[in-house]
Design an enzyme around this catalytic site. Structure first.
Site, short mmCIF file in Angstrom:
data_model
loop_
_atom_site.label_atom_id
_atom_site.label_comp_id
_atom_site.label_asym_id
_atom_site.label_seq_id
_atom_site.Cartn_x
_atom_site.Cartn_y
_atom_site.Cartn_z
N TYR A 124 7.85 15.14 -10.32
CA TYR A 124 7.45 15.25 -11.72
C TYR A 124 7.86 16.58 -12.33
CZ TYR A 124 4.59 11.05 -11.06
OH TYR A 124 4.16 9.76 -10.80
N LYS A 173 5.67 12.24 3.72
CA LYS A 173 6.77 11.39 4.17
C LYS A 173 7.80 12.26 4.90
CE LYS A 173 8.56 7.25 4.40
NZ LYS A 173 7.91 6.18 5.20
N ASP A 206 2.95 5.74 3.52
CA ASP A 206 2.85 4.29 3.48
C ASP A 206 1.76 3.78 4.42
OD1 ASP A 206 4.83 5.49 5.09
OD2 ASP A 206 5.69 3.57 5.62
#
Length: 337
Positions: A124, A173, A206
């Site tokens: 962002y 991640k 995830d």
């Protein structure tokens, strides 16, 4: 006396903000409200969604209380007004607690999770461009810095300690994004060692989503980079009944902004249907920020009493109640102890 920039926002914003101000004033905290404008209404009136007068007010008060805003599509210069405010005032910590309500039927009745999201970096940061003249290949750059990672992760551990939380989980991640997410995870491990009293856990994002849906009780405080935090905070909202029940705080070193995290819902604006719970609870977070803990607790207890009773709540919580935004606000005021 506490001074606050009041931004009522767009759509349902003015109606829910009026109820929130009414409740906060009734709780006994001494607040001087300074109304300012942002969003679609400001654009139509002043030609900009974020007028200089609004920024000047926030510069002075250093605390803002904001309703939902409509981001202008095209021509405004802002991808998101919320992102612009977070970046200008270095509101690096986005804090969204999600807790089950006895009066709201959901899959689980024991969810109590706080998402702590890095608020100024990551994907962002807005570093996007096309790679070809035909604009058929686009690229976004994620920015993760050691400084930004240290301050948000340390904030999460301090929050856990100060609020009697037992565990911090970092979601990442790093198995794939070895530099950006790897840096974030490395910093988390370093800082966790400074807080031996707080249990530390790490989960790949995830897998974390799956575990959160299957067994949310294993999570307490969760810290992650910007986009992952954006996604997880909506997921936790879904676990407890939706965004209409979730407050948000944006905290910096010398400024803070408190808000409802849902949208402006123009389809129900002016119809006395909008649920004011989220923004009233954000107001309680603001009172805690000021050190007005007694007033904050009064607000939280009153909101819980009204929501859990279900008699004087908006139609999204009880379609048979017959109450609207104003009636729910009045009921919360009456429930203040």
């Amino acid at each position: 006396m506490h001074y606050v920039t009041l931004i009522k926002g767009d759509g349902i914003g003015p109606s829910i903000m009026d109820e929130a101000v009414k409740v906060i004033d009734a709780a006994g905290a001494k607040i001087q409200w300074e109304e300012a404008h942002a969003g679609l209404g400001a654009y139509e009136k002043f030609g900009t969604p974020l007028p200089d007068e609004t920024m000047a007010s926030f510069d002075k008060t250093r605390v803002a209380f904001k309703g939902p805003l409509t981001t202008i599509v095209g021509g405004s210069g802002f991808r998101s007004i919320n992102v612009a405010l977070r970046q200008k005032y270095e509101l690096y910590a986005n804090v969204r607690p999600a807790k089950s309500w006895a009066g709201v039927k959901t899959r689980y009745d024991d969810v109590d999770i706080v998402i702590v999201r890095e608020n100024t970096e990551g994907l962002y940061a807005g570093l996007e461009h096309f790679l070809t003249p035909k604009k058929d290949i686009a690229e976004s750059l994620a920015v993760v810095t050691r400084t930004g990672s240290e301050r948000i992760i340390d904030y999460a551990f301090k929050y856990a300690r100060e609020n009697n939380r037992k565990k911090v989980t970092v979601c990442h991640k790093a198995n794939i994004l070895k530099y950006t997410q790897g840096l974030f995870l490395d910093v988390a491990r370093e800082i966790a060692a400074r807080y031996p009293d707080i249990q530390f856990d790490e989960k790949i994002i995830d897998a974390a989503c799956m575990h959160m849906v299957m067994n949310p009780k294993q999570f307490d405080v969760v810290v992650c980079t910007n986009m992952f935090g954006d996604i997880l905070s909506d997921l936790t909202a879904g676990l407890v009944g939706g965004l209409g029940l979730i407050p948000g705080a944006n905290i910096g070193s010398d400024a803070a902004l408190f808000e409802a995290v849902h949208g402006s819902a123009p389809d129900i604006a002016g119809k006395n249907l909008a649920n004011p719970t989220a923004v009233i609870m954000a107001g309680a977070m603001m009172l805690n920020h000021f050190g007005e803990t007694e007033a904050a607790q009064r607000v939280v207890r009153a909101v819980e009493k009204v929501v859990n009773d279900g008699t004087h709540v908006t139609p999204d919580l009880n379609s048979n109640s017959g109450a609207g935004t104003k009636e729910m606000g009045d009921a919360i005021v009456s429930a203040l102890e």
